[in-house]
Design a protein around this motif. Sequence first.
Motif, PDB file in Angstrom:
ATOM      1  N   HIS A 162       9.089  -9.041   4.093  1.00  7.91           N
ATOM      2  CA  HIS A 162       8.975  -8.862   2.640  1.00  7.91           C
ATOM      3  C   HIS A 162       9.865  -7.749   2.084  1.00  7.91           C
ATOM      4  O   HIS A 162       9.861  -7.531   0.872  1.00  7.91           O
ATOM      5  N   SER A 163      10.580  -7.052   2.948  1.00  7.49           N
ATOM      6  CA  SER A 163      11.441  -5.937   2.531  1.00  7.49           C
ATOM      7  C   SER A 163      10.665  -4.871   1.774  1.00  7.49           C
ATOM      8  O   SER A 163      11.188  -4.205   0.871  1.00  7.49           O
ATOM      9  N   LYS A 164       9.411  -4.706   2.122  1.00  7.71           N
ATOM     10  CA  LYS A 164       8.551  -3.693   1.497  1.00  7.71           C
ATOM     11  C   LYS A 164       7.647  -3.070   2.552  1.00  7.71           C
ATOM     12  O   LYS A 164       7.407  -3.664   3.604  1.00  7.71           O
ATOM     13  N   SER A 165       7.164  -1.906   2.233  1.00 15.78           N
ATOM     14  CA  SER A 165       6.199  -1.251   3.116  1.00 15.78           C
ATOM     15  C   SER A 165       4.889  -2.032   3.106  1.00 15.78           C
ATOM     16  O   SER A 165       4.549  -2.708   2.120  1.00 15.78           O
ATOM     17  N   PHE A 166       4.136  -1.932   4.189  1.00 15.47           N
ATOM     18  CA  PHE A 166       2.849  -2.613   4.279  1.00 15.47           C
ATOM     19  C   PHE A 166       1.921  -2.180   3.150  1.00 15.47           C
ATOM     20  O   PHE A 166       1.156  -2.984   2.620  1.00 15.47           O
ATOM     21  N   GLN A 174      -0.802  -8.775   3.049  1.00  9.76           N
ATOM     22  CA  GLN A 174      -1.350  -7.920   4.102  1.00  9.76           C
ATOM     23  C   GLN A 174      -2.271  -8.713   5.018  1.00  9.76           C
ATOM     24  O   GLN A 174      -2.222  -8.571   6.251  1.00  9.76           O
ATOM     25  N   ASP A 175      -3.080  -9.586   4.432  1.00  7.06           N
ATOM     26  CA  ASP A 175      -3.993 -10.410   5.228  1.00  7.06           C
ATOM     27  C   ASP A 175      -3.228 -11.317   6.182  1.00  7.06           C
ATOM     28  O   ASP A 175      -3.648 -11.523   7.334  1.00  7.06           O
ATOM     29  N   ALA A 176      -2.112 -11.874   5.716  1.00  8.91           N
ATOM     30  CA  ALA A 176      -1.332 -12.790   6.553  1.00  8.91           C
ATOM     31  C   ALA A 176      -0.788 -12.068   7.787  1.00  8.91           C
ATOM     32  O   ALA A 176      -0.824 -12.608   8.903  1.00  8.91           O
ATOM     33  N   ILE A 177      -0.290 -10.848   7.605  1.00 11.72           N
ATOM     34  CA  ILE A 177       0.242 -10.091   8.743  1.00 11.72           C
ATOM     35  C   ILE A 177      -0.886  -9.701   9.693  1.00 11.72           C
ATOM     36  O   ILE A 177      -0.763  -9.822  10.923  1.00 11.72           O
TER      37      ILE A 177
END
Length: 259
Positions: A162-166, A174-177
């Motif tokens: 996502h090119s973003k911080s968690f 977040q749930d998917a990761i």
Amino acid sequence: MAERPNEQAPDQSRRSFLKYTGTAIGGAVVGGVIGSAVSGGFKKSAGEPSPSPSSSAAPQAQGPSDFNQAPMFFNQQQLQIAEAAAERIFPKDDKYPGATDLAVAFYIDHQLASPWGVNARTYRMGPFVKGEATQGDYQSIERHELITMGLNTLEETSKTKHSKSFTELAPEEQDAILTSMEKGEINVVNGITGKTFFNLFRVLVMEGVYSDPLYGGNKNMAGWKMRKYPGNQMSYTNVVDKDAFVAMEPRSLHDHFVH
């Protein structure tokens, strides 16, 4: 015949010393009531109003510091990632607080800073081989390493996808990761899968929700209040013979230490 010095003349230097040190009255405190009396502080005319203390000179009262709300192991980025991941595992709703409000990340941080975090009482000799599913995990790395590597993997995966911080992802991202970690689809290090990290992290989250606040989580005992759990009461003799459920204000071990 030489004139003798007056033996009754005061020793000015000695009197000044005694006056300003308080030794003349057997104390070393000058500046309070005693000090004012010695230095002539009571010399004022009758009826003269006493000056009121300046509000700027008085120290401002501060509330007690909560030293449980301070990281002992994580850096700030790790603490924020742990907080975000814990919140997805135990999210708040309209009625109850989530992991963030319960300070779960601080509980995890304190555990990793303790001997538990370095497997102090765990058998650590190899060989480290993959066991059966019923045997549990036996890792070559310590718990604090597993958790920090897992958090770093969350961050790296987030930036890759996502090119973003968690911490900047939407909750569903977040749930998917986290789901991929739970399924073991993401490796953490050296063949250790995300499932190993997720399982341990989830246990820590639940401990942080329901453990005694003395250990850093369960802030304000809100986790116990959700369950109507009484916590660590000194005695139940006044309610043990009652048939109906008795709701009690929970108490922490900290309450007994302080009071």
